[in-house]
Design a protein around this motif. Sequence first.
Motif, short mmCIF file in Angstrom:
data_model
loop_
_atom_site.label_atom_id
_atom_site.label_comp_id
_atom_site.label_asym_id
_atom_site.label_seq_id
_atom_site.Cartn_x
_atom_site.Cartn_y
_atom_site.Cartn_z
N ARG A 135 97.04 23.20 -14.82
CA ARG A 135 96.69 21.78 -15.18
C ARG A 135 97.93 21.38 -16.14
O ARG A 135 98.46 21.98 -16.83
N VAL A 136 97.80 20.08 -16.42
CA VAL A 136 98.78 19.55 -17.08
C VAL A 136 98.25 19.52 -18.64
O VAL A 136 96.92 19.57 -18.69
N PRO A 137 99.16 19.35 -19.66
CA PRO A 137 98.35 19.45 -20.82
C PRO A 137 97.75 18.21 -21.29
O PRO A 137 98.11 17.15 -20.70
N PHE A 138 96.73 18.50 -22.21
CA PHE A 138 95.88 17.36 -22.72
C PHE A 138 96.83 16.36 -23.79
O PHE A 138 97.67 17.20 -24.39
N THR A 139 96.51 15.22 -23.89
CA THR A 139 96.88 14.71 -24.99
C THR A 139 96.41 15.13 -26.15
O THR A 139 95.42 15.69 -25.99
N ILE A 199 92.07 26.76 -29.49
CA ILE A 199 91.37 26.15 -28.42
C ILE A 199 92.15 24.69 -28.30
O ILE A 199 92.70 24.35 -27.26
N TYR A 200 92.62 24.32 -29.64
CA TYR A 200 93.48 23.07 -29.65
C TYR A 200 94.81 23.42 -28.70
O TYR A 200 95.18 22.84 -28.10
N THR A 201 95.47 24.44 -29.18
CA THR A 201 96.66 24.76 -28.64
C THR A 201 96.48 24.99 -27.08
O THR A 201 97.45 24.80 -26.32
N ALA A 202 95.24 25.58 -26.89
CA ALA A 202 95.25 25.84 -25.33
C ALA A 202 95.15 24.64 -24.54
O ALA A 202 95.53 24.59 -23.24
#
Length: 77
Positions: free
Chosen positions: A42-46, A31-34
Amino acid sequence: HHELLDGTGYPDGLRAGEISDIVRLTTIVDIYTALIEQRPYRVPFTHAKAFATMEKMEGKLDMHLLYAFRPVTFGAY
């Protein structure tokens, strides 16, 4: 790695006691990697936003493992 503690995951709909620690941790990492990777939609989360999102998944993720995982990832960046 898609099983969730509340039984809503797949493929087997396993619940808390039926899910091994390695699967619990693999779910967290997946999940973290996704969340932090670039996706076409979408853009990556921080890192902070990814963890804030995952912290809202209490009851689905093993919070003890999530909190143990956090300093490992933040320490790497």
